[in-house]
Design a protein around this motif. Structure first.
Motif, PDB file in Angstrom:
ATOM      1  N   PHE A 153       0.774  -1.424  -0.095  1.00 42.98           N
ATOM      2  CA  PHE A 153      -0.092  -0.134   0.109  1.00 42.98           C
ATOM      3  C   PHE A 153       0.976   1.211  -0.194  1.00 42.98           C
ATOM      4  N   LEU A 154       2.060   1.182   0.311  1.00 46.64           N
ATOM      5  CA  LEU A 154       2.852   2.249   0.317  1.00 46.64           C
ATOM      6  C   LEU A 154       3.101   3.014  -0.810  1.00 46.64           C
ATOM      7  N   ALA A 155       3.289   2.253  -1.946  1.00 49.71           N
ATOM      8  CA  ALA A 155       3.626   3.048  -3.252  1.00 49.71           C
ATOM      9  C   ALA A 155       3.329   1.953  -4.485  1.00 49.71           C
ATOM     10  N   ASP A 156       3.305   2.247  -5.720  1.00 49.48           N
ATOM     11  CA  ASP A 156       3.025   1.514  -6.770  1.00 49.48           C
ATOM     12  C   ASP A 156       3.775   0.362  -6.802  1.00 49.48           C
ATOM     13  N   ASP A 157       5.032   0.550  -6.667  1.00 48.72           N
ATOM     14  CA  ASP A 157       6.062  -0.670  -6.619  1.00 48.72           C
ATOM     15  C   ASP A 157       6.097  -1.541  -5.788  1.00 48.72           C
ATOM     16  N   SER A 158       5.186  -1.188  -4.575  1.00 46.74           N
ATOM     17  CA  SER A 158       4.953  -2.435  -3.486  1.00 46.74           C
ATOM     18  C   SER A 158       4.157  -3.504  -4.151  1.00 46.74           C
ATOM     19  N   MET A 159       3.162  -3.156  -4.968  1.00 49.34           N
ATOM     20  CA  MET A 159       2.455  -4.244  -5.762  1.00 49.34           C
ATOM     21  C   MET A 159       3.565  -4.941  -6.403  1.00 49.34           C
ATOM     22  N   LEU A 160       4.449  -4.506  -7.370  1.00 42.19           N
ATOM     23  CA  LEU A 160       5.352  -5.208  -8.026  1.00 42.19           C
ATOM     24  C   LEU A 160       6.336  -6.158  -7.311  1.00 42.19           C
ATOM     25  N   LEU A 161       6.734  -5.741  -6.082  1.00 37.43           N
ATOM     26  CA  LEU A 161       7.608  -6.498  -4.968  1.00 37.43           C
ATOM     27  C   LEU A 161       6.516  -7.824  -4.532  1.00 37.43           C
ATOM     28  N   ALA A 162       5.470  -7.627  -4.420  1.00 37.89           N
ATOM     29  CA  ALA A 162       4.566  -8.413  -3.751  1.00 37.89           C
ATOM     30  C   ALA A 162       4.331  -9.720  -4.842  1.00 37.89           C
ATOM     31  N   LEU A 163       4.223  -9.107  -6.121  1.00 38.03           N
ATOM     32  CA  LEU A 163       4.001 -10.174  -7.131  1.00 38.03           C
ATOM     33  C   LEU A 163       5.246 -11.060  -7.491  1.00 38.03           C
ATOM     34  N   GLY A 164       6.340 -10.316  -7.342  1.00 37.25           N
ATOM     35  CA  GLY A 164       7.716 -11.071  -7.480  1.00 37.25           C
ATOM     36  C   GLY A 164       7.892 -12.185  -6.431  1.00 37.25           C
ATOM     37  N   GLY A 165       7.477 -12.039  -5.124  1.00 37.59           N
ATOM     38  CA  GLY A 165       7.437 -12.777  -4.219  1.00 37.59           C
ATOM     39  C   GLY A 165       6.422 -14.131  -4.234  1.00 37.59           C
ATOM     40  N   GLN A 166       5.232 -13.769  -4.872  1.00 36.31           N
ATOM     41  CA  GLN A 166       4.191 -14.538  -5.177  1.00 36.31           C
ATOM     42  C   GLN A 166       4.584 -15.479  -6.065  1.00 36.31           C
ATOM     43  N   ALA A 167       5.091 -15.007  -7.241  1.00 28.83           N
ATOM     44  CA  ALA A 167       5.662 -15.979  -8.417  1.00 28.83           C
ATOM     45  C   ALA A 167       6.778 -16.777  -7.909  1.00 28.83           C
ATOM     46  N   LEU A 168       7.675 -16.397  -7.053  1.00 24.14           N
ATOM     47  CA  LEU A 168       8.545 -17.073  -6.563  1.00 24.14           C
ATOM     48  C   LEU A 168       7.974 -18.495  -5.701  1.00 24.14           C
ATOM     49  N   TYR A 169       6.903 -18.110  -4.997  1.00 26.83           N
ATOM     50  CA  TYR A 169       6.384 -18.906  -3.926  1.00 26.83           C
ATOM     51  C   TYR A 169       5.849 -20.031  -4.945  1.00 26.83           C
ATOM     52  N   GLU A 170       4.949 -19.578  -6.069  1.00 23.67           N
ATOM     53  CA  GLU A 170       4.431 -20.720  -6.749  1.00 23.67           C
ATOM     54  C   GLU A 170       5.537 -21.768  -7.620  1.00 23.67           C
ATOM     55  N   GLN A 171       6.638 -21.188  -7.879  1.00 24.06           N
ATOM     56  CA  GLN A 171       7.702 -22.152  -8.253  1.00 24.06           C
ATOM     57  C   GLN A 171       8.319 -22.974  -7.298  1.00 24.06           C
ATOM     58  N   ASN A 172       8.499 -22.488  -6.152  1.00 29.28           N
ATOM     59  CA  ASN A 172       9.000 -23.146  -4.814  1.00 29.28           C
ATOM     60  C   ASN A 172       8.990 -22.410  -3.818  1.00 29.28           C
ATOM     61  N   PRO A 173       8.406 -23.045  -2.515  1.00 27.48           N
ATOM     62  CA  PRO A 173       8.247 -22.336  -1.561  1.00 27.48           C
ATOM     63  C   PRO A 173       9.504 -21.868  -0.680  1.00 27.48           C
ATOM     64  N   GLU A 174      10.469 -22.353  -0.974  1.00 31.10           N
ATOM     65  CA  GLU A 174      11.833 -22.135  -0.384  1.00 31.10           C
ATOM     66  C   GLU A 174      12.372 -20.975  -1.204  1.00 31.10           C
ATOM     67  N   TYR A 175      12.025 -20.650  -2.350  1.00 29.68           N
ATOM     68  CA  TYR A 175      12.659 -19.588  -3.177  1.00 29.68           C
ATOM     69  C   TYR A 175      12.016 -18.190  -2.542  1.00 29.68           C
ATOM     70  N   PHE A 176      10.805 -18.487  -2.119  1.00 31.63           N
ATOM     71  CA  PHE A 176      10.169 -17.114  -1.392  1.00 31.63           C
ATOM     72  C   PHE A 176      10.848 -16.597  -0.323  1.00 31.63           C
ATOM     73  N   TRP A 177      11.325 -17.157   0.617  1.00 32.99           N
ATOM     74  CA  TRP A 177      12.173 -16.894   1.693  1.00 32.99           C
ATOM     75  C   TRP A 177      13.187 -16.396   1.556  1.00 32.99           C
ATOM     76  N   ALA A 178      14.028 -16.772   0.513  1.00 38.11           N
ATOM     77  CA  ALA A 178      15.487 -16.149  -0.002  1.00 38.11           C
ATOM     78  C   ALA A 178      15.103 -14.720  -0.645  1.00 38.11           C
ATOM     79  N   TYR A 179      13.698 -14.603  -1.392  1.00 40.34           N
ATOM     80  CA  TYR A 179      13.498 -13.483  -1.861  1.00 40.34           C
ATOM     81  C   TYR A 179      13.024 -12.427  -0.715  1.00 40.34           C
TER      82      TYR A 179
END
Length: 274
Positions: A153-179
């Motif tokens: 909610f802080l800025a428009d690119d906050s959503m972009l960062l959230a989408l990046g985390g979700q995309a990695l989680y869908e690949q492998n949950p372990e990737y998410f925590w490194a991200y």
């Protein structure tokens, strides 16, 4: 109070009466009063007006006290209602825990949920100081589970960062925590409200910190916002739960106000004992 009240006579005599010295004769040419009782009647009339005005003042004063008493009563009740309302716990609502990044035992009786924004400085501090303590004491021992939910909610690119985390989680949950760790480590606290994060920035961040990820798939998912619906579901849960900022921490569905390590641990121990 009337402004037309005549001034009260001094020394108990009508105003304008001359002091009798006992031997001085009245100067010639000075008219004698037509009625010897006129001054006395004026004094009596003035006294009555004074008493009447005092009664009005007293009545007004009593009325003012009544009004103030009613006002104080109303304000007290409003304050009590506000205190009661603010004391009510914030409950996690519309949250789906079935498909979220999770640390610890997902079947644990104690479930911790954080709503966070990757551009939030307080989220960075909480993740780097409080979460490791909780992980050692409760998550690694499977006494509790921890899930991260996006609330950009802080800025428009906050959503972009959230989408990046979700995309990695869908690949492998372990990737998410490194991200998750890498994003907070590279957070620029001087640009919290500025949109400066780009797709290229996130892709390069993933290449450096999540080398096993499928970069081509990740790039396409980020560009096409493949997992927008999942992020939107987190945001809706946050809105439905009436959170007002990040990080918002919930333990077994109840928000922990001022989520310091001590307060979160107290909530966890209370949940364990229930």
């Amino acid at each position: 109070m009337s402004k037309n009240k005549k001034p009260a006579p001094k020394n108990g005599k009508p105003q304008g009466a001359k002091k009798n010295t006992g031997g001085a004769a009245r100067p010639q040419g000075t008219p004698r009063p037509q009625n010897q009782n006129t001054a006395a009647s004026q004094w009596t009339s003035g006294s009555k007006r004074k008493k009447s005005n005092l009664g009005v003042i007293a009545l007004g004063f009593v009325g003012l006290i009544v009004v103030l008493a009613v006002l104080i009563f109303v304000l007290t009740k409003v304050g009590e209602n506000q205190t009661t309302s603010s004391a009510e716990p914030v409950i996690l609502t519309s949250y789906d825990a079935s498909n979220q990044p999770t640390l610890g035992d997902p079947d644990s009786n104690v479930q911790i949920v954080e709503f966070g924004d990757y551009k939030c400085p307080d989220c960075k501090i909480w993740t780097e100081t409080v979460l490791p303590e909780l992980q050692t004491k409760y998550l690694d021992t499977n006494e509790a589970s921890f899930q991260f939910a996006d609330y950009p909610f802080l800025a428009d690119d906050s959503m972009l960062l959230a989408l990046g985390g979700q995309a990695l989680y869908e690949q492998n949950p372990e990737y998410f925590w490194a991200y998750n760790k890498a994003v907070y480590a590279n957070q620029d606290t001087s640009k919290v409200r500025e949109s400066w994060v780009t797709e290229d920035y996130i892709v390069n961040l993933v290449k450096e910190n999540v080398p096993d990820a499928d970069i081509e798939k990740f790039t396409n998912d980020l560009k096409n916002k493949t997992y927008q619906a999942a992020v939107d579901a987190d945001v809706k849960a946050g809105d439905d739960s009436k959170i007002t900022g990040t990080p918002s921490i919930f333990v077994n569905g109840t928000k922990v106000e001022n989520p310091t390590l001590e307060n979160v641990e107290a909530a966890i121990e209370a949940a364990k004992a229930s």
